[in-house]
Every structure is written in C-alpha cells, then in structure tokens.
Design a protein around this motif. Structure first.
Motif, short mmCIF file in Angstrom:
data_model
loop_
_atom_site.label_atom_id
_atom_site.label_comp_id
_atom_site.label_asym_id
_atom_site.label_seq_id
_atom_site.Cartn_x
_atom_site.Cartn_y
_atom_site.Cartn_z
N GLY A 90 0.81 -1.21 0.00
CA GLY A 90 0.00 0.00 0.00
C GLY A 90 0.85 1.26 0.00
N PHE A 91 0.37 2.26 0.70
CA PHE A 91 1.06 3.55 0.78
C PHE A 91 2.09 3.52 1.92
CE2 PHE A 91 -3.00 4.27 -1.20
CZ PHE A 91 -2.75 5.21 -2.19
N ARG A 146 14.80 13.93 7.53
CA ARG A 146 16.12 13.34 7.30
C ARG A 146 16.31 12.03 8.07
NH1 ARG A 146 19.33 17.07 4.66
NH2 ARG A 146 18.68 19.25 4.88
N THR A 147 15.62 11.91 9.19
CA THR A 147 15.81 10.73 10.04
C THR A 147 14.51 9.96 10.27
OG1 THR A 147 15.50 12.11 12.02
CG2 THR A 147 17.76 11.76 11.25
N ARG A 148 13.41 10.40 9.67
CA ARG A 148 12.15 9.68 9.87
C ARG A 148 12.30 8.25 9.36
NH1 ARG A 148 6.54 12.36 7.97
NH2 ARG A 148 7.00 13.62 9.84
N PRO A 149 11.91 7.26 10.15
CA PRO A 149 12.09 5.86 9.74
C PRO A 149 11.32 5.54 8.46
CG PRO A 149 11.62 6.00 12.09
CD PRO A 149 11.39 7.37 11.52
N VAL A 150 12.00 4.87 7.55
CA VAL A 150 11.37 4.34 6.34
C VAL A 150 11.57 2.83 6.39
CG1 VAL A 150 11.34 4.32 3.83
CG2 VAL A 150 11.80 6.45 5.05
N VAL A 151 10.52 2.12 6.71
CA VAL A 151 10.64 0.67 6.93
C VAL A 151 10.17 -0.08 5.67
CG1 VAL A 151 10.29 0.96 9.39
CG2 VAL A 151 8.33 0.53 7.93
N PRO A 152 10.66 -1.29 5.49
CA PRO A 152 10.23 -2.10 4.33
C PRO A 152 8.72 -2.32 4.33
CG PRO A 152 12.17 -3.07 5.37
CD PRO A 152 11.70 -1.99 6.29
N ALA A 153 8.14 -2.28 3.15
CA ALA A 153 6.69 -2.47 3.03
C ALA A 153 6.31 -3.90 3.37
CB ALA A 153 6.23 -2.11 1.62
N VAL A 154 5.18 -4.03 4.05
CA VAL A 154 4.63 -5.33 4.40
C VAL A 154 3.34 -5.53 3.63
CG1 VAL A 154 3.73 -6.78 6.25
CG2 VAL A 154 5.65 -5.22 6.70
N PRO A 155 3.19 -6.63 2.91
CA PRO A 155 1.95 -6.84 2.13
C PRO A 155 0.71 -6.77 3.01
CG PRO A 155 3.62 -8.43 1.48
CD PRO A 155 4.17 -7.72 2.69
N ILE A 156 -0.35 -6.23 2.43
CA ILE A 156 -1.63 -6.11 3.14
C ILE A 156 -2.42 -7.39 2.88
CG2 ILE A 156 -3.80 -4.81 3.26
CD1 ILE A 156 -2.22 -2.35 2.31
#
Length: 408
Positions: free
Chosen positions: A177-178, A294-304
């Motif tokens: 998703g988003f 600059r430091t906001r976490p960007v985590v791997p996408a998890v399928p819905i």
C-alpha cells in the motif's frame, strides 16, 4: 458497462460535513459495481452513520494524522478488483468510477487517474502530469477524450492525484500500500514512482472527473491560507531519500521548494490572509519538517492481507434517467424543488440557472443529489471563454449541458 468491481476508499479527519457531501455524491455513481469504505475519526463515522444509506457502508474508525496509514486500512477492507480513492472534500461526477475503472480491462494497466476540477466546479486544478525522481511534476500531453496508457521513461512516473485515482487491489496490497512515512503530501507520488520502477503502466482518464474544494484543515484556513508546512517539508525529504540517490542535489531542491512556499506565503500576506509573523512561523515549520524527514524511519513495506469481509455492493441511488432543467434566475426556486423531487426518485438531474448578466459561472453538487450551475447568460464558464459573449438562452443551455454530458 464495466465488469470490474471497485472498492471506493474515502479517508476523513476533522471534516464531517464535507465527508457527508462526498458520500452523497458517491452514493449516486452510475454504471459501476462498487462498495464504499470510509476510514474516519469519530465525528466522521457519526456523520456517515447519520446518512440514510449508512448500513451499506464499510466503516473503519481511525484518528491519527497519517493519510497513508488510513488509506492502507481502507485497502485492507477492500474486496474489489481495484481500489479507487477520493478525498473527503471532493465530489465525483456520476460516471467518474465507470470511466476510472474501464481501462483496467487492459491487462497492462496497473493504475488510473482522472482530471480534477476546482472550487468553481469548472476550472481544472489538475490534468495529466508526470513526475521525476526529485518530486517535480510536469504537464503531460494526452488525448482529452479517451484514456491514454503511459509507461514513462526510467526515472519518471505518471502522477495521479490522491483524490482521483485507482489501483489494482492485488498489486497495491502486495506492494504494502502507501508508505506511512508520508503522513501527508507526496504519498501517492511515492506510490506512482514505485509502480513505474516496477515497469507498470498507468492510464490517464480525462473523463473520470471529480470536483475538489480544498476544504479547511489543520494545515489551511477556509480561504485556503496555508498555516502549517511541517509535513510538506518532512515528506519532501523522505521522497528525496527514497527516490533521488544524488544527495548533492538535495540542498538545492529543498531551497527551491522553500522559496516557492515563501512566495506563496508572502502573497497570502499581500492578500490579507496572513500576518508577517505567520510567514516566519510557517517557514520555520517547513525547516523543522525537513530536518525531521532526514531521520524519519522508512521501513520495508509489508503486504496487506486479504480483506476479512467479502465485497459489499453499494446500491446506487442513481437508478433513473439523466435529465436537465433550465431557466432564468427568477425561476430558480421552482427548478430546485422540481430537481430535488426527481433526484429523490433516482434521476441524475442537472439544473442550469442563468441571469441576464455577464457573471462568471459556478457548478456545485447539492446534498439532495442535484447538480446546480448558475451564472450570467452572457458570462464566462470555461476559463478560456471571453468575459462577455452573446448567447441565445437555448444555445447556452445546450453548450453547458453538453460540456458535462460525458461525465453524467
């Protein structure tokens, strides 16, 4: 008529009145098989429950300021073949979903996006655009009478607007998703880039139209004065981290955006919609957002996962014919009453009321299901029209009703 089932997702927070109007429009979609999912705060849920068709809605309570998370909750409930999105301060034309969904009959098409009209119901806010890895958007040339399937070159994507777009459900869910790192702004653009990077095509569908009002929010006032740029700055920084590998470009891109926002804020001040101190405070919010981004976490996408409930068909209230009523300004009361009566029985009805003036035209959707256009008989409707032009009454009605015939 399309055979593709669609799940329409509407996210709302802090705007129960506009949500109710949006739902009144969605309830009158024509020539489409669809369900309606509302993801909203408590007041939004209450507004939806007060509507006469509330039992046919899928309602999800959510009250965090993160549009990506909210949309993902809508996707999780969606049991349609495609998921369509519209904002709570927008109203769709009756054939919006029919047009938006039809290109999915082409197996190449992963997503679609339509055109967006602005507050006067006539001028366009957005048409076709492409976006690059820096987040800059550029106009795209497309056929404005039929869908255009586009596969942009490497590093670019077809930009769809979050208030008028659809994506194949299985593909969207599989991609997670988003991205919740975008709490507001560039959330759909990030999805556009991810789709393009995976080689998917997007169809631009001009006849899939919505009317977008830019309602007040925590980030802007009723007169559209911007009051908070924190999430704009944060999302821009997250977007650059994800899609623009050349970090040497980042300072210039951030400065370019900051200068553009400053010009907009200064114009608000000139227009009397802001004080000098507001410019300083709002720009400071932008700067703080950039630093957080600059430091906001960007985590791997998890399928819905698959939806817990099956497809819940919405019984459209547009069960009758398409009709037009027109008259002079002194007959507007009678025309509105007659239009409301017909709409109650399922008619898709448009009312055109003209005064003997050159006043500009406006179009709005009324809560009772009537499309209402008013203005001077000799006044301008389309932006490129002359300020004054001679018209016979019958010819003007024919011209204005013809302009919307493809979408009603």
């Amino acid at each position: 008529m399309t055979l593709t089932r669609a799940s329409v997702v509407i996210v709302s927070r802090g705007r129960p009145e506009t949500l109710a109007l949006c739902l009144a429009g969605v309830a009158r979609l024509r020539n489409a098989e669809y369900e309606v999912i509302v993801v909203a705060d408590s007041k939004g849920i209450e507004a939806a429950q007060a509507l006469p068709f509330s039992t046919h809605l899928k309602l999800v309570r959510f009250d965090r300021a993160n549009i990506s998370e909210a949309r993902n909750l809508g996707v999780a409930e969606a049991a349609g073949d495609v998921v369509a999105f519209i904002d709570d301060d927008a109203v769709p034309e009756p054939r919006w979903l029919e047009h938006l969904v039809r290109p999915f009959e082409d197996a190449r098409v992963a997503a679609t996006g339509g055109f967006v009209r602005g507050r006067n119901g006539i001028s366009f806010q957005w048409k076709a655009r492409v976006v690059d890895a820096t987040g800059r958007a550029y106009p795209a040339r497309v056929d404005e009478e039929r869908p255009t399937v586009l596969i942009p070159p490497q590093g670019r994507a077809v930009k769809t607007e979050g208030t008028n777009m659809a994506v194949r459900r299985d593909l969207l869910a599989g991609m997670g998703g988003f991205d919740p790192a975008y709490r507001f702004f560039l959330d759909e653009t990030d999805l556009n880039m991810r789709l393009a990077n995976a080689g998917h095509a997007t169809a631009v569908v001009p006849m899939a139209e919505v009317h977008h009002a830019y309602a007040p929010s925590v980030r802007r006032t009723a007169d559209r004065a911007v009051t908070d740029l924190h999430e704009i700055g944060a999302s821009k920084m997250v977007f650059l981290r994800k899609h623009c590998p050349d970090q040497a470009l980042w300072p210039g891109l951030i400065d370019e955006m900051r200068r553009a926002e400053k010009r907009r804020l200064l114009q608000q001040m000139v227009d009397g919609r802001a004080e000098p101190r507001d410019v300083r405070i709002t720009l400071a919010g932008f700067d703080a957002g950039v630093e957080e981004g600059r430091t906001r976490p960007v985590v791997p996408a998890v399928p819905i996962p698959a939806p817990p409930r099956g497809f819940q068909p919405f019984p459209s209230r547009a069960t009758g014919t398409v009709e037009t009523l027109a008259g002079r300004i002194w007959s507007r009361g009678r025309l509105q009453r007659e239009a409301a009566r017909r709409a109650e029985y399922g008619t898709t009805v448009s009312v055109y009321v003209f005064s003997h003036t050159a006043l500009y035209h406006s179009v709005r959707f009324l809560p009772n299901g009537v499309w209402y256009q008013r203005g001077g008989l000799w006044g301008r409707s389309e932006r490129e029209d002359p300020v004054w032009q001679w018209w016979r009454f019958s010819n003007r009605v024919k011209r204005e009703s013809g302009r919307s015939a493809h979408c009603r």
